[in-house]
Design a protein around this motif. Structure first.
Motif, PDB file in Angstrom:
ATOM      1  N   THR A  24      24.614  22.734  -6.849  1.00  0.00           N
ATOM      2  CA  THR A  24      23.198  22.133  -7.181  1.00  0.00           C
ATOM      3  C   THR A  24      22.211  23.164  -6.759  1.00  0.00           C
ATOM      4  OG1 THR A  24      24.206  19.870  -6.444  1.00  0.00           O
ATOM      5  CG2 THR A  24      21.686  20.172  -6.229  1.00  0.00           C
ATOM      6  N   CYS A  25      21.375  23.106  -7.713  1.00  0.00           N
ATOM      7  CA  CYS A  25      20.197  24.136  -7.422  1.00  0.00           C
ATOM      8  C   CYS A  25      19.285  23.615  -6.427  1.00  0.00           C
ATOM      9  CB  CYS A  25      19.372  24.393  -8.788  1.00  0.00           C
ATOM     10  SG  CYS A  25      20.482  25.333 -10.161  1.00  0.00           S
ATOM     11  N   MET A  99      21.949  28.054  -4.758  1.00  0.00           N
ATOM     12  CA  MET A  99      22.841  27.169  -5.255  1.00  0.00           C
ATOM     13  C   MET A  99      23.823  26.394  -3.959  1.00  0.00           C
ATOM     14  SD  MET A  99      24.253  28.904  -8.795  1.00  0.00           S
ATOM     15  CE  MET A  99      24.775  30.511  -8.029  1.00  0.00           C
TER      16      MET A  99
END
Length: 217
Positions: A24-25, A99
């Motif tokens: 997930t950024c 990330m």
């Protein structure tokens, strides 16, 4: 530019894609705390942009900066592997993009992609050696210790010549195990020689090779 030996730089294209798909950024503003020492979170962070300060706090509240991690580096891998609480506090030095990968996702990737496992092992091994080197650094002359610390923390730009270290003198002194006064005297020697330029909360390395020669590195 030199070879990228960060965690991300050591991965092949397929492993990078697999990690990116599982992540997930995230973004963090300068000065924001990413996680606290003692937290139970087990996520890992791979830095894409910016720098992250890794610190430990004593019961007295005194902070010791352990490292500054930059683009391509992985942070939090120990808690992801052994499930123990966070051993350090992570703080964004400047604007950070990265990330986040959960421990469960990382474990699943490592089971099917040995390249990620081996790269992670290389990172852990390299940091263990760096800890030993840092302990040895604390026993040398202050000029050598400060010079080595500045070179280690320097953020490399495209030209790889001018570097900026955005930490306070108190934090820098803590890294090499000297007093703030000793650090100030040592920085003055380097500044008078035209090797560095000091500003509020930052030190700019102007002549890297001369710094290496003067400090015997």
């Amino acid at each position: 530019m030199g070879i990228d030996r960060s965690f991300w730089g050591l991965l092949d294209a397929a492993d990078r894609t697999a990690l990116r798909d599982a992540a997930t950024c995230v973004e963090f503003a300068p000065g924001s705390v990413i996680c606290h020492q003692g937290d139970q979170s087990r996520n890992v962070l791979v830095v894409s942009r910016g720098r992250v300060k890794v610190s430990r706090f004593a019961v007295t509240g005194e902070e010791t900066v352990l490292a500054v991690r930059g683009p391509g580096e992985i942070i939090g891998e120990l808690s992801a592997v052994d499930g123990r609480r966070r051993s350090a506090t992570l703080t964004a030095v400047d604007f950070v993009c990265g990330m986040v990968i959960t421990a469960r996702a990382l474990e699943a990737l490592c089971r099917v992609r040995p390249g990620i496992t081996w790269t992670l092992l290389r990172v852990v091994s390299s940091r263990q050696r760096a800890m030993v080197d840092q302990q040895e650094l604390r026993t040398g002359p202050s000029l050598h210790r400060v010079g080595a610390m500045l070179l280690d923390l320097a953020h490399r730009g495209a030209d790889d010549l001018i570097a900026t270290v955005p930490l306070t003198q108190r934090e820098l002194a803590g890294i090499v195990g000297i007093s703030r006064e000793t650090l100030a005297r040592t920085l003055k020697v380097l500044r008078d020689a035209g090797i560095i330029l000091t500003r509020r909360n930052s030190i700019e390395i102007l002549r890297e090779e001369e710094l290496r020669v003067l400090c015997g590195i």
